[in-house]
Design a protein around this motif. Structure first.
Motif, short mmCIF file in Angstrom:
data_model
loop_
_atom_site.label_atom_id
_atom_site.label_comp_id
_atom_site.label_asym_id
_atom_site.label_seq_id
_atom_site.Cartn_x
_atom_site.Cartn_y
_atom_site.Cartn_z
N PHE A 210 0.99 -1.29 -0.08
CA PHE A 210 -0.17 -0.53 -0.10
C PHE A 210 1.03 1.32 -0.05
CE2 PHE A 210 -3.88 1.65 0.20
CZ PHE A 210 -3.84 2.84 1.12
N GLY A 211 0.93 2.28 -1.20
CA GLY A 211 1.71 3.55 -0.90
C GLY A 211 2.73 3.25 -1.99
N ARG A 212 2.59 2.19 -2.67
CA ARG A 212 4.28 2.39 -3.33
C ARG A 212 4.39 2.71 -4.26
NH1 ARG A 212 4.98 -3.57 -5.40
NH2 ARG A 212 5.16 -3.99 -2.97
N VAL A 213 3.19 3.49 -4.76
CA VAL A 213 3.37 4.62 -6.23
C VAL A 213 2.90 5.85 -5.88
CG1 VAL A 213 1.86 5.26 -8.30
CG2 VAL A 213 2.01 3.28 -7.63
N SER A 214 2.66 6.74 -4.55
CA SER A 214 2.97 7.32 -3.86
C SER A 214 4.50 7.56 -3.03
CB SER A 214 2.17 7.82 -2.12
OG SER A 214 2.17 6.96 -1.81
N ARG A 215 5.50 6.27 -2.69
CA ARG A 215 5.96 6.83 -2.15
C ARG A 215 7.09 7.01 -3.59
NH1 ARG A 215 4.91 2.27 0.89
NH2 ARG A 215 6.19 1.35 -0.29
N MET A 216 7.45 6.14 -4.55
CA MET A 216 8.25 6.91 -5.69
C MET A 216 7.87 7.92 -5.92
SD MET A 216 8.52 4.22 -9.29
CE MET A 216 6.67 3.52 -8.82
N ARG A 217 6.43 7.91 -6.18
CA ARG A 217 6.57 10.03 -6.92
C ARG A 217 6.97 10.78 -6.01
NH1 ARG A 217 0.82 10.17 -6.61
NH2 ARG A 217 1.11 10.76 -4.69
N ASP A 218 6.77 10.33 -4.36
CA ASP A 218 7.66 11.45 -3.52
C ASP A 218 9.06 11.27 -4.05
OD1 ASP A 218 5.20 12.04 -2.58
OD2 ASP A 218 5.30 10.77 -0.52
N GLY A 219 9.91 10.12 -4.18
CA GLY A 219 10.79 10.82 -4.65
C GLY A 219 11.60 10.76 -5.88
N ILE A 220 10.96 10.82 -6.48
CA ILE A 220 11.43 11.54 -7.67
C ILE A 220 10.97 13.16 -7.55
CG2 ILE A 220 10.37 11.86 -9.94
CD1 ILE A 220 9.92 8.67 -10.09
N THR A 221 10.10 13.51 -6.99
CA THR A 221 9.96 14.77 -6.82
C THR A 221 10.85 15.55 -5.56
OG1 THR A 221 7.41 14.75 -6.81
CG2 THR A 221 8.08 16.71 -5.67
N ASN A 222 11.33 14.58 -4.96
CA ASN A 222 12.62 14.87 -4.02
C ASN A 222 13.80 15.25 -4.51
OD1 ASN A 222 10.65 15.57 -1.59
ND2 ASN A 222 11.41 13.55 -1.07
N PHE A 223 13.67 14.48 -5.13
CA PHE A 223 15.07 14.53 -6.04
C PHE A 223 15.24 15.78 -7.50
CE2 PHE A 223 17.69 13.67 -10.19
CZ PHE A 223 18.42 12.44 -10.28
N LEU A 224 13.96 15.87 -7.77
CA LEU A 224 13.84 17.15 -8.53
C LEU A 224 13.97 17.91 -8.03
CD1 LEU A 224 11.26 15.42 -11.58
CD2 LEU A 224 13.48 15.54 -11.92
N ALA A 225 13.79 18.09 -6.82
CA ALA A 225 13.56 19.37 -6.55
C ALA A 225 15.85 19.97 -5.73
CB ALA A 225 12.78 19.14 -4.85
N THR A 226 15.51 19.08 -5.34
CA THR A 226 17.54 18.95 -5.10
C THR A 226 17.80 19.16 -6.55
OG1 THR A 226 17.14 17.54 -3.67
CG2 THR A 226 19.41 17.72 -4.47
N VAL A 227 17.75 18.69 -7.84
CA VAL A 227 18.25 19.12 -8.72
C VAL A 227 18.25 21.04 -8.54
CG1 VAL A 227 18.57 19.02 -11.27
CG2 VAL A 227 19.11 17.49 -9.28
N LEU A 228 16.89 21.18 -9.38
CA LEU A 228 15.72 22.42 -8.99
C LEU A 228 17.02 23.49 -8.48
CD1 LEU A 228 14.67 24.19 -11.28
CD2 LEU A 228 12.81 23.48 -9.33
N PHE A 229 17.52 23.19 -7.27
CA PHE A 229 17.83 23.90 -6.30
C PHE A 229 19.17 24.06 -6.27
CE2 PHE A 229 19.54 24.70 -2.16
CZ PHE A 229 19.79 25.77 -1.92
N GLY A 230 19.71 23.21 -7.31
CA GLY A 230 21.43 22.84 -6.96
C GLY A 230 21.43 24.17 -8.14
#
Length: 127
Positions: free
Chosen positions: A89-109
């Motif tokens: 339960f929640g596997r898709v949302s955890r994967m989506r959150d991980g991708i969002t966190n990665f993209l936010a880190t790249v954008l901040f950099g």
């Protein structure tokens, strides 16, 4: 099946409910009774009844004489069904959150890099 097994089953289901469905505060001790009261309605009706079976089995383990005489096969089945439902339960949302966190880190950099380039160009007098 010993009473220790039932307690560990109840604890595992409570932790899964807390991580998958929410409803706990940071640093709070989690038990199955509290999680059923808080987030039990998020479970399907059949699984809510199984969670209540597991909660009652956990309560019985607090009385050693009765716990030795009790068959916990229903609790074992309830545990298996609840874990099978809550694990993925929640596997898709955890994967989506991980991708969002990665993209936010790249954008901040990239934002920091752009600010440094702008500062360097201003200090050299090229802008």
């Amino acid at each position: 099946m010993t009473p220790l097994n039932v307690r560990s089953w109840a604890e595992e289901v409570a932790v899964l409910m807390a991580t998958r469905l929410g409803g706990t505060r940071r640093g709070e001790v989690i038990d199955l009774d509290k999680m059923i009261r808080r987030r039990g309605r998020a479970l399907p009706r059949k699984l809510l009844k199984k969670a209540e079976i597991l909660r009652e089995a956990e309560r019985v383990t607090n009385i050693p004489k009765i716990a030795r005489q009790t068959d916990f096969s229903d609790a074992a089945q309830a545990h298996a069904d609840l874990v099978a439902y809550l694990k993925p339960f929640g596997r898709v949302s955890r994967m989506r959150d991980g991708i969002t966190n990665f993209l936010a880190t790249v954008l901040f950099g990239l934002l920091i890099l752009g600010a440094l380039i702008l500062w360097f160009m201003l200090s050299q007098g090229k802008l």
